[in-house]
Design a protein around this motif. Structure first.
Motif, PDB file in Angstrom:
ATOM      1  N   TYR A 368       0.849  -1.207   0.000  1.00 59.51           N
ATOM      2  CA  TYR A 368       0.000   0.000   0.000  1.00 59.51           C
ATOM      3  C   TYR A 368       0.884   1.256   0.000  1.00 59.51           C
ATOM      4  CZ  TYR A 368      -3.768   3.193   1.298  1.00 59.51           C
ATOM      5  OH  TYR A 368      -4.683   4.211   1.311  1.00 59.51           O
ATOM      6  N   PRO A 369       0.479   2.317  -0.694  1.00 64.53           N
ATOM      7  CA  PRO A 369       1.278   3.558  -0.736  1.00 64.53           C
ATOM      8  C   PRO A 369       1.034   4.459   0.471  1.00 64.53           C
ATOM      9  CG  PRO A 369      -0.630   3.787  -2.163  1.00 64.53           C
ATOM     10  CD  PRO A 369      -0.665   2.359  -1.647  1.00 64.53           C
ATOM     11  N   ASP A 374      -0.406   8.418  10.497  1.00 68.44           N
ATOM     12  CA  ASP A 374      -1.785   8.304  10.966  1.00 68.44           C
ATOM     13  C   ASP A 374      -2.566   7.212  10.236  1.00 68.44           C
ATOM     14  OD1 ASP A 374      -1.358  10.372  12.736  1.00 68.44           O
ATOM     15  OD2 ASP A 374      -2.155  11.917  11.396  1.00 68.44           O
ATOM     16  N   GLU A 375      -2.147   6.863   9.028  1.00 63.20           N
ATOM     17  CA  GLU A 375      -2.833   5.817   8.275  1.00 63.20           C
ATOM     18  C   GLU A 375      -2.560   4.423   8.833  1.00 63.20           C
ATOM     19  OE1 GLU A 375      -3.397   6.687   3.661  1.00 63.20           O
ATOM     20  OE2 GLU A 375      -1.291   6.747   4.267  1.00 63.20           O
ATOM     21  N   LEU A 376      -1.459   4.292   9.567  1.00 60.08           N
ATOM     22  CA  LEU A 376      -0.987   2.980   9.997  1.00 60.08           C
ATOM     23  C   LEU A 376      -1.646   2.517  11.286  1.00 60.08           C
ATOM     24  CD1 LEU A 376       2.783   3.614   9.293  1.00 60.08           C
ATOM     25  CD2 LEU A 376       1.371   1.925   8.105  1.00 60.08           C
ATOM     26  N   ASP A 377      -1.759   1.203  11.406  1.00 50.64           N
ATOM     27  CA  ASP A 377      -2.238   0.568  12.633  1.00 50.64           C
ATOM     28  C   ASP A 377      -1.133  -0.265  13.277  1.00 50.64           C
ATOM     29  OD1 ASP A 377      -4.712  -0.489  14.311  1.00 50.64           O
ATOM     30  OD2 ASP A 377      -3.585  -2.272  13.679  1.00 50.64           O
ATOM     31  N   ALA A 412       0.441  -6.207   4.457  1.00 54.38           N
ATOM     32  CA  ALA A 412      -0.233  -7.494   4.330  1.00 54.38           C
ATOM     33  C   ALA A 412      -1.617  -7.482   4.953  1.00 54.38           C
ATOM     34  CB  ALA A 412       0.607  -8.588   4.994  1.00 54.38           C
ATOM     35  N   ARG A 413      -1.965  -6.412   5.655  1.00 51.80           N
ATOM     36  CA  ARG A 413      -3.194  -6.401   6.434  1.00 51.80           C
ATOM     37  C   ARG A 413      -4.301  -5.546   5.840  1.00 51.80           C
ATOM     38  NH1 ARG A 413      -0.355  -6.130  12.495  1.00 51.80           N
ATOM     39  NH2 ARG A 413       0.977  -7.971  12.163  1.00 51.80           N
ATOM     40  N   THR A 414      -4.026  -4.881   4.716  1.00 57.42           N
ATOM     41  CA  THR A 414      -5.115  -4.161   4.060  1.00 57.42           C
ATOM     42  C   THR A 414      -6.179  -5.170   3.637  1.00 57.42           C
ATOM     43  OG1 THR A 414      -3.989  -4.282   1.911  1.00 57.42           O
ATOM     44  CG2 THR A 414      -3.630  -2.300   3.254  1.00 57.42           C
ATOM     45  N   PRO A 415      -7.432  -4.755   3.545  1.00 59.74           N
ATOM     46  CA  PRO A 415      -8.521  -5.701   3.293  1.00 59.74           C
ATOM     47  C   PRO A 415      -8.340  -6.535   2.024  1.00 59.74           C
ATOM     48  CG  PRO A 415      -9.410  -3.630   4.065  1.00 59.74           C
ATOM     49  CD  PRO A 415      -7.942  -3.397   3.866  1.00 59.74           C
ATOM     50  N   MET A 416      -8.790  -7.777   2.129  1.00 63.00           N
ATOM     51  CA  MET A 416      -8.792  -8.693   0.987  1.00 63.00           C
ATOM     52  C   MET A 416      -9.629  -8.084  -0.134  1.00 63.00           C
ATOM     53  SD  MET A 416      -7.755 -11.675  -0.097  1.00 63.00           S
ATOM     54  CE  MET A 416      -8.197 -12.979  -1.265  1.00 63.00           C
ATOM     55  N   GLN A 417      -9.133  -8.210  -1.366  1.00 62.75           N
ATOM     56  CA  GLN A 417      -9.776  -7.583  -2.520  1.00 62.75           C
ATOM     57  C   GLN A 417     -10.612  -8.618  -3.271  1.00 62.75           C
ATOM     58  OE1 GLN A 417      -5.806  -4.885  -2.474  1.00 62.75           O
ATOM     59  NE2 GLN A 417      -6.318  -5.798  -4.448  1.00 62.75           N
ATOM     60  N   LEU A 433      -8.716  -0.645   7.943  1.00 65.44           N
ATOM     61  CA  LEU A 433      -7.522  -0.162   7.255  1.00 65.44           C
ATOM     62  C   LEU A 433      -7.938   0.227   5.845  1.00 65.44           C
ATOM     63  CD1 LEU A 433      -4.309  -2.380   7.829  1.00 65.44           C
ATOM     64  CD2 LEU A 433      -4.679  -0.004   8.529  1.00 65.44           C
ATOM     65  N   PRO A 434      -7.249   1.169   5.229  1.00 61.45           N
ATOM     66  CA  PRO A 434      -7.635   1.553   3.872  1.00 61.45           C
ATOM     67  C   PRO A 434      -7.450   0.410   2.877  1.00 61.45           C
ATOM     68  CG  PRO A 434      -5.523   2.550   4.479  1.00 61.45           C
ATOM     69  CD  PRO A 434      -6.084   1.955   5.721  1.00 61.45           C
ATOM     70  N   VAL A 435      -8.317   0.387   1.880  1.00 59.12           N
ATOM     71  CA  VAL A 435      -8.238  -0.607   0.812  1.00 59.12           C
ATOM     72  C   VAL A 435      -7.196  -0.146  -0.202  1.00 59.12           C
ATOM     73  CG1 VAL A 435      -9.518  -1.701  -1.079  1.00 59.12           C
ATOM     74  CG2 VAL A 435     -10.635  -1.296   1.136  1.00 59.12           C
TER      75      VAL A 435
END
Length: 552
Positions: A368-369, A374-377, A412-417, A433-435
Motif C-alpha cells: 500500500y502507498p 496516521d494511516e498505519l495501525d 499485508a493487512r489491508t482488506p482482501m480484494q 484499514l484503507p483498501v
C-alpha cells in the motif's frame, strides 16, 4: 528425514488474517461469518489446511496477539458458536484448521496479569517483575524502546518483549505451564487440527536477566531467543498436549539457523516444522529502518541452506501477516506483477517442505502507498518510527516514508480484494484499514474470469504438487548458485527428477543448463508459449518453467 510420509508434509496451508479477510456485518472489521461466507474460495484452491490468526478475546492493541481470554472469541469476530460453525464448515470441505497459539505473553488485560499486579494467590510469579527505578537490563522491545515498562498499580516494572500491552509470561513457573497446557487441551478437545505457535522459542529467559549486546539491532534477542529451557519446555508441552492427537504444529522461531532449528524439528523434536526469518532479512541486514538492496544469489544461498542442512521438515513461505507483499518485495508490482507473482508461487511450490499461502497472495496483491503515520495501525511500524524520532535519528515520517511503504506489516493487512465494488467487496462499512487503490483491477472476481490470472496458476501449482511427490519429498540440488538473475535447481526422488528454472529479472536472460538437454517434458510455465527446450534456455522476464526430466 524425507522418507517418512505425513499428511502435514503433503499439505498446502492457507493463512487467514480474520480482521482483513471478509466482513459480514458492515462494521468494517472482518469476522468469522465472513470467513464462512468466503470459504469456498479457499477450498477452490485445493489447499488442505487453514491457519487462522488469533480470534480470541483481546483489547486488539496488536490485532489479537494480545490475548485477554484464551477461551473466548473477540466480539468483533463473532461468538464461540460462530467459531464452531467455522470449524464444521472447514471440516465439511475436507480441510483442517490450526489455531494461533500465543503463549510467550498475554495482554495486560488478562486475568493472570491483573492478579499478578495485585500479588494475589501466587500470581505475582506468572510474569517478570522488577523492583527499581531503572530497568534491570538494557533489553529492547521488538517494537522499539525498552522491554521494561512501569506499572503504577504494582509499583514495579514488568517485562514485555513486544508492546507494553503484551507482558511476558514466566515459563519457569510450573503453574504457568500447567495452565497453558490445560488451555491447549481444551482447544484440542474442541476438534482443532493443530497450532501455529507465536514466537515460541522466546519462552525461556536466561537466569539473572543479563544485559544484552548493545551492538545488536534488537538488544537482548541473542539471550532470550532459544533460552536454556526452550527445548525442554516445548517437549514437555508436546507430551502434555498434542502428542496425543493427529495434529500439525509449526513454531515461529526468531534467531535460528538450521542447526539450532534441528533441536526443535528433528525426528525427536517437539515441533513438526518452524518458521525461520533468515530469508526475510536479505533486504534488512542493517535493521528495520535501514533496508539494504537484496540480490538473488543471497536469497538463493539462504533458502538452499535450509533445503540441504536442516535436520527436519521445512515450512515454505515468502510472506505472511508480518511481512510485505511478495510481488512488491521480491518481484515486480508494476509491469510484471502477473509474471512475477506466478514465478514466486512456482518457487514456493517446488521446494521440499510445506507451502504456506497468505490471503491475497493468490491474486497478486501489492504493498500500500502509505502517506502518513496516521494511516498505519501496525504497532511495530509506529513504534520503530516514533523511537527513531525520539532518539533524534529522523525528523519525522517523511524521512522514512519509502522504508515504511516497503516494510510495514500493514502492507499485508489491508482488506482482501474480492471485487471492484466499493471497498473491494470486503465490507459495506468503513474498513478498519484503507483498501489498496489497485483493487479495481486486482481482485478475486477479475482473477476468476481471467484464465491467465495468478489465481488460476496457483490452482495449477497445487495440482502439480499433488501429482509429483518429487516436489514434496525430493532432494534439492542448486544449479548456477552465483547467477544474478536465474534460479535453477533439480528436485530428485527415487530416480525421478524435476528441473525448475526461474528468471528473477525484468529482462530476457539466456543460460546453459546441461540438465535441460535430452528428453524433457514441460510440466508448467507462466508464459503461454514457452520457448523450445534444450541445454540453452532463453528465459523471458520473470519466466518460470518446471520440467520433468527423463529418468536416469
Amino acid at each position: 528425514m524425507h522418507e517418512e510420509r505425513s499428511w502435514w508434509k503433503e499439505a498446502v496451508v492457507y493463512q487467514i488474517y480474520p480482521r482483513s479477510f471478509a466482513d459480514s456485518d458492515g462494521d468494517g472489521v472482518g469476522d468469522l461469518q465472513g470467513i464462512i461466507d468466503r470459504l469456498d474460495h479457499v477450498a477452490s484452491l485445493g489447499v488442505d489446511v487453514i491457519w487462522l490468526n488469533p480470534v480470541y478475546e483481546s483489547p486488539q492493541a496488536d490485532n489479537g496477539y494480545d490475548i485477554s481470554d484464551y477461551r473466548a472469541i473477540h466480539d468483533e469476530y463473532g461468538t464461540m458458536a460462530d467459531w464452531e460453525a467455522l470449524l464444521e464448515a472447514v471440516h465439511d470441505r475436507d480441510m483442517k484448521l490450526i489455531m494461533d497459539l500465543v503463549v510467550n505473553h498475554t495482554a495486560t488485560d488478562h486475568e493472570w496479569f491483573q492478579r499478578s499486579r495485585r500479588d494475589e494467590d501466587g500470581y505475582r510469579e506468572y510474569y517478570y517483575w522488577h523492583d527499581g527505578e531503572e530497568p534491570p537490563n538494557n533489553w529492547e522491545s521488538g517494537f522499539g524502546g525498552s522491554a521494561w515498562a512501569d506499572d503504577s498499580e504494582a509499583g514495579l516494572q514488568y517485562l514485555h518483549l513486544f508492546d507494553e500491552t503484551q507482558a511476558d509470561l514466566n515459563w519457569d513457573n510450573d503453574d504457568v505451564r500447567e495452565d497453558v497446557y490445560e488451555m491447549m487441551n481444551w482447544w484440542l478437545e474442541k476438534g482443532i487440527d493443530g497450532f501455529r505457535m507465536d514466537v515460541i522459542n522466546l519462552v525461556s529467559k536466561p537466569d539473572g536477566l543479563p544485559d544484552g549486546d548493545p551492538d545488536s539491532d534488537w538488544v537482548g534477542i541473542e539471550q532470550f531467543a532459544n533460552g536454556p529451557d526452550a527445548e525442554t519446555y516445548l517437549s514437555e508441552m508436546a507430551a502434555a498436549t498434542y502428542d496425543d492427537y493427529d495434529t500439525m504444529t509449526v513454531g515461529e522461531c526468531l534467531d535460528v539457523d538450521p542447526e539450532t532449528a534441528g533441536d526443535y524439528v528433528s525426528e525427536d523434536g517437539p515441533l513438526d516444522m518452524l518458521f525461520h526469518f533468515e530469508h526475510m532479512f536479505v533486504d534488512a541486514a542493517d535493521g528495520w529502518l535501514s533496508p539494504a538492496e537484496w540480490d538473488l544469489p543471497d536469497l538463493k544461498a539462504v533458502l538452499s541452506k535450509w533445503q540441504t542442512e536442516l535436520d527436519g521438515w521445512n515450512s515454505l513461505y515468502l510472506t505472511n501477516h508480518d511481512q510485505p507483499r511478495i510481488v512488491s518485495r521480491f518481484g515486480d508490482d508494476g509491469e510484471y506483477r502477473r509474471e512475477s507473482g506466478k514465478l514466486l508461487g512456482t518457487l514456493l511450490f517446488t521446494l521440499s517442505g510445506t507451502p504456506y499461502v497468505y490471503q491475497g497472495q493468490e491474486i497478486g496483491m501489492t504493498n500500500y502507498p502509505w502517506s502518513s503515520l496516521d494511516e498505519l495501525d501496525d504497532l511495530q511500524s509506529i513504534g520503530k518510527v516514533e523511537a527513531a524520532i525520539e532518539a533524534g535519528e529522523i525528523d519525522g515520517f517523511e524521512d522514512v516514508r519509502e522504508i515504511v511503504r516497503a516494510r510495514s506489516r500493514d502492507n499485508a493487512r489491508t482488506p482482501m480484494q474480492w471485487s471492484d465494488d466499493e471497498n473491494a467487496g470486503f465490507t459495506d462499512g468503513e474498513p478498519w484499514l484503507p483498501v489498496n487503490p489497485e483493487y479495481e483491477s486486482v481482485n478475486v472476481a477479475a482473477a476468476e474470469s481471467d484464465e491467465d490470472s495468478i489465481l488460476h496458476y496457483y490452482r495449477e501449482l497445487v495440482a502439480l504438487r499433488e501429482r509429483h511427490e518429487t516436489l514434496v519429498y525430493g532432494t534439492y540440488n542448486l544449479l548456477l548458485p552465483d547467477h544474478e538473475s536465474v534460479w535453477a535447481y533439480r528436485m530428485e526422488l527415487d530416480g525421478d527428477a524435476v528441473l525448475v528454472t526461474l528468471n528473477v529479472d525484468d529482462s530476457e536472460t539466456t543460460v546453459t543448463l546441461e540438465d535441460a538437454a535430452g528428453t524433457t517434458e514441460l510440466l508448467l510455465s507462466n508464459y503461454a508459449e514457452p520457448t523450445e527446450t534444450g541445454a540453452t534456455l532463453t528465459l523471458r522476464p520473470y519466466e518460470a518453467r518446471v520440467y520433468e526430466l527423463e529418468a536416469q
